[in-house]
Design an enzyme around this catalytic site. Structure first.
Site, PDB file in Angstrom:
ATOM      1  N   ASN A   1      -9.516  70.196  43.283  1.00  0.00           N
ATOM      2  CA  ASN A   1      -9.028  68.820  43.127  1.00  0.00           C
ATOM      3  C   ASN A   1      -7.502  68.743  43.080  1.00  0.00           C
ATOM      4  O   ASN A   1      -6.901  67.920  43.759  1.00  0.00           O
ATOM      5  CB  ASN A   1      -9.631  68.183  41.871  1.00  0.00           C
ATOM      6  CG  ASN A   1     -11.145  68.088  41.955  1.00  0.00           C
ATOM      7  OD1 ASN A   1     -11.718  68.352  43.014  1.00  0.00           O
ATOM      8  ND2 ASN A   1     -11.793  67.746  40.861  1.00  0.00           N
TER       9      ASN A   1
ATOM     10  N   HIS B   1      10.867  30.396  70.412  1.00  0.00           N
ATOM     11  CA  HIS B   1       9.594  29.895  70.970  1.00  0.00           C
ATOM     12  C   HIS B   1       9.369  30.415  72.388  1.00  0.00           C
ATOM     13  O   HIS B   1       8.688  29.788  73.190  1.00  0.00           O
ATOM     14  CB  HIS B   1       9.551  28.361  70.986  1.00  0.00           C
ATOM     15  CG  HIS B   1       9.972  27.728  69.695  1.00  0.00           C
ATOM     16  ND1 HIS B   1       9.098  27.432  68.671  1.00  0.00           N
ATOM     17  CD2 HIS B   1      11.210  27.389  69.230  1.00  0.00           C
ATOM     18  CE1 HIS B   1       9.755  26.900  67.663  1.00  0.00           C
ATOM     19  NE2 HIS B   1      11.050  26.881  67.970  1.00  0.00           N
TER      20      HIS B   1
ATOM     21  N   SER C   1      -1.201  51.181  90.854  1.00  0.00           N
ATOM     22  CA  SER C   1      -2.552  50.627  90.865  1.00  0.00           C
ATOM     23  C   SER C   1      -3.310  51.260  92.019  1.00  0.00           C
ATOM     24  O   SER C   1      -2.742  51.510  93.088  1.00  0.00           O
ATOM     25  CB  SER C   1      -2.483  49.113  91.059  1.00  0.00           C
ATOM     26  OG  SER C   1      -3.681  48.644  91.627  1.00  0.00           O
TER      27      SER C   1
ATOM     28  N   LYS D   1       2.121  47.574  92.923  1.00  0.00           N
ATOM     29  CA  LYS D   1       2.199  47.520  91.461  1.00  0.00           C
ATOM     30  C   LYS D   1       2.950  48.698  90.852  1.00  0.00           C
ATOM     31  O   LYS D   1       2.903  49.816  91.342  1.00  0.00           O
ATOM     32  CB  LYS D   1       0.787  47.477  90.853  1.00  0.00           C
ATOM     33  CG  LYS D   1       0.039  46.189  91.108  1.00  0.00           C
ATOM     34  CD  LYS D   1       0.634  44.985  90.398  1.00  0.00           C
ATOM     35  CE  LYS D   1       0.267  44.931  88.944  1.00  0.00           C
ATOM     36  NZ  LYS D   1      -1.153  44.713  88.737  1.00  0.00           N
TER      37      LYS D   1
ATOM     38  N   ASN E   1       3.034  49.541  86.919  1.00  0.00           N
ATOM     39  CA  ASN E   1       2.551  49.024  85.636  1.00  0.00           C
ATOM     40  C   ASN E   1       3.181  49.743  84.440  1.00  0.00           C
ATOM     41  O   ASN E   1       3.264  50.968  84.444  1.00  0.00           O
ATOM     42  CB  ASN E   1       1.029  49.162  85.558  1.00  0.00           C
ATOM     43  CG  ASN E   1       0.329  48.336  86.622  1.00  0.00           C
ATOM     44  OD1 ASN E   1       0.786  47.244  86.954  1.00  0.00           O
ATOM     45  ND2 ASN E   1      -0.743  48.873  87.161  1.00  0.00           N
TER      46      ASN E   1
ATOM     47  N   GLU F   1       2.471  49.228  77.166  1.00  0.00           N
ATOM     48  CA  GLU F   1       1.240  48.540  76.742  1.00  0.00           C
ATOM     49  C   GLU F   1       0.526  49.344  75.665  1.00  0.00           C
ATOM     50  O   GLU F   1      -0.013  48.797  74.701  1.00  0.00           O
ATOM     51  CB  GLU F   1       0.316  48.326  77.932  1.00  0.00           C
ATOM     52  CG  GLU F   1       0.897  47.346  78.958  1.00  0.00           C
ATOM     53  CD  GLU F   1       0.120  47.392  80.266  1.00  0.00           C
ATOM     54  OE1 GLU F   1      -0.880  46.683  80.371  1.00  0.00           O
ATOM     55  OE2 GLU F   1       0.506  48.154  81.178  1.00  0.00           O
TER      56      GLU F   1
HETATM   57  N1  ARG Z   1     -12.495  68.892  50.685  1.00  0.00           N
HETATM   58  C1  ARG Z   1     -12.291  68.252  49.446  1.00  0.00           C
HETATM   59  C2  ARG Z   1     -11.421  67.008  49.635  1.00  0.00           C
HETATM   60  O1  ARG Z   1     -10.795  66.894  50.619  1.00  0.00           O
HETATM   61  C3  ARG Z   1     -11.637  69.181  48.487  1.00  0.00           C
HETATM   62  C4  ARG Z   1     -11.851  68.860  47.048  1.00  0.00           C
HETATM   63  C5  ARG Z   1     -13.259  69.086  46.673  1.00  0.00           C
HETATM   64  N2  ARG Z   1     -13.440  69.033  45.265  1.00  0.00           N
HETATM   65  C6  ARG Z   1     -14.638  68.973  44.725  1.00  0.00           C
HETATM   66  N3  ARG Z   1     -14.692  68.923  43.445  1.00  0.00           N
HETATM   67  N4  ARG Z   1     -15.730  68.961  45.436  1.00  0.00           N
HETATM   68  O2  ARG Z   1     -11.383  66.133  48.799  1.00  0.00           O
END
Ligand code: ARG
Length: 473
Positions: A122, A168, A289, A295, A297, A302
């Site tokens: 995490n 405008h 084209s 043409k 383009n 775009e």
């Molecule tokens: N691949 C996960 C993500 O991008 C990584 C973190 C996963 N953590 C967990 N507790 N499963 O969020």
């Protein structure tokens, strides 16, 4: 690590899903869960983060010097494997973090298994992704500055070239082509400022927040933050692992940037069209084209005009993912990466293509000058003359000018082609000196107010920008 892998395996062989469902749902679980297909793009940042983490663990005594050295050389060897394409990414290992960590243990054994001490995926992914977005911000900012320099270069070249200014999309008053191009330099400068602002707020390090609550190990978060070029560690572990504001701010900045590029792209499309005929792009930035041989383009313009659609879509997508997410980490945030990668790719391409077109085009200055004088573009100059020379109140002057425009319109001629007596029929005090302000050039030269389109102003502004952007082109 080992546990995580086994968990994945046992889930695939979940006894509750035995019998006829075993293969189906298990494969789908693996498919929806795995992010390696896209998050392998974080590999550099993941290795960088792990190197810093290992160095910190060694400093605080959680790894021996020998273990840290093994981890370091193992991670660098893995970087080589990924770089040269020999690394085997495994979807069963879900994501880039577990792919690299599993390979490290495979290569160096025991020491590799110690790397994940005082860390969770995490805080790891939050750190990796911040590093990635920071690199992307730096790359985008450089590209924006390059485009600004190209625009300022062309603006200096056309500092006194008349073109019609529109409101405008009706011919309004003459401006110089350089002035028009510099308007985009101002927009892009705000975009660069927003990117820099986002970078400054992003630059705090989540690493060491662990899963959500911090850790019982005596880690040194200031050390890892510094190693990774962050200004400081994030202050709150819950916020650190779940915050994705940095990605949203980046996408918001890219959305505004994309909107600006889209406006310029639209002008290029119009300017290239035969009814306008203001500029011509070479073969390098146009396509033909298959059925209409005449043409040419402006496809690149775009596509730049269109790309903002996906960029703002990416912003809306991630805002919607984050909305209503309770603290702290949830797997939802795995959905943060693809929009950011997608928007970055679209922006990189758009900026490069726009820079190419700005350097490529040739204006038809004669045509622009002719259109600049159409549509009674100097009517405001006439009204201003009536105020300045005859001291008429502006509203009265506006009315007199309106009547003269009406006469010119019915005769099918320009204001400067009315005779003095025709003018005096409407306002007897008008004298021949009025004709001095009715030309496009006189109109341009008179717009000397700060930020106005007078060629001298424009040249000065272009040169100032080029000085500020020195070395950025
Ligand atoms: N691949 C996960 C993500 O991008 C990584 C973190 C996963 N953590 C967990 N507790 N499963 O969020």
């Amino acid at each position: 690590m080992e546990n995580d892998v086994n968990e994945t395996k046992s889930r695939l062989a979940n006894p509750q899903w035995g019998g006829r469902f075993a293969a189906g749902p298990a494969a789908i679980m693996a498919d929806i869960n795995a992010s390696i297909g896209f998050d392998q793009r974080l590999w550099r940042q993941d290795i960088r983060g792990s190197l810093a983490h290992a160095a910190m663990l060694q400093r605080v005594g959680l790894l021996t010097e020998a273990e840290e050295a093994e981890i370091r050389s193992g991670l660098l060897a893995i970087a080589d494997e990924i770089e040269n394409g020999s690394f085997q990414f495994s979807p069963a290992l879900e994501d880039i973090h577990m792919n690299i960590e599993a390979r490290l243990s495979e290569r160096i054994g025991e020491a590799g298994k110690r790397l994940h001490t005082a860390r969770s995926r995490n805080d790891q992914v939050a750190t990796d992704f911040r590093l990635w977005v920071r690199d992307a911000i730096d790359g985008t900012t450089r590209q924006v500055e390059t485009l600004m320099a190209s625009l300022a270069t062309r603006a200096r070249e056309f500092a006194d070239a008349p073109m019609p200014g529109f409101t405008h999309l009706q011919v309004a008053q003459p401006v110089t082509f350089g002035h028009h191009l510099l308007a985009y330099v101002e927009m892009l400068n705000r975009d660069a400022g927003r990117l820099r602002d986002a970078r400054a707020r992003l630059n705090e390090c989540p690493l060491g927040s662990a899963a959500l609550a911090g850790t019982s190990f005596p880690i040194d978060r200031r050390f890892t933050a510094q190693e990774l070029g962050f200004d400081r560690p994030c202050a709150n572990s819950l916020d650190a692992v779940s915050d994705r504001d940095f990605a949203l701010e980046y996408l918001a900045a890219l959305s505004l940037l994309g909107m600006h590029l889209s406006r310029l792209a639209e002008e290029i499309v119009m300017w290239c069209s035969s009814p306008f005929g203001f500029i011509r792009l070479t073969d390098a930035f146009t396509t033909g084209s298959s059925i209409m041989p005449q043409k040419r383009n402006p496809d690149a313009a775009e596509l730049v005009r269109a790309k903002v659609g996906r960029i703002t879509g990416d912003l809306m997508g991630l805002l919607t993912v984050m909305k209503g997410l309770p603290l702290a980490y949830a797997k939802d945030t795995q959905e943060d990466k693809e929009p950011v990668f997608d928007a970055t790719e679209a922006t990189t391409l758009s900026l490069a293509a726009m820079n190419g077109m700005i350097r490529d085009f040739t204006p038809d200055l004669t045509r622009m000058r002719a259109v600049a004088g159409m549509g009674f573009a100097t009517a405001t100059d006439l009204a201003d003359w009536l105020v300045r020379v005859l001291r008429l109140p502006f509203r009265t002057a506006h009315h007199v000018t309106g009547r003269l425009v009406g006469i010119a319109e019915s005769k099918g001629c320009d204001l400067s082609e009315l005779s003095l007596s025709e003018m005096q029929d409407v306002e007897p005090l008008i004298d021949a000196s009025v004709f001095d302000v009715l030309t496009v050039e006189a109109s341009l030269a008179s717009r000397t107010s700060e930020g106005g389109t007078a060629p001298g102003n424009v040249r000065r502004a272009a040169i100032e920008w080029l000085e500020r952007l020195e070395g950025k082109a």
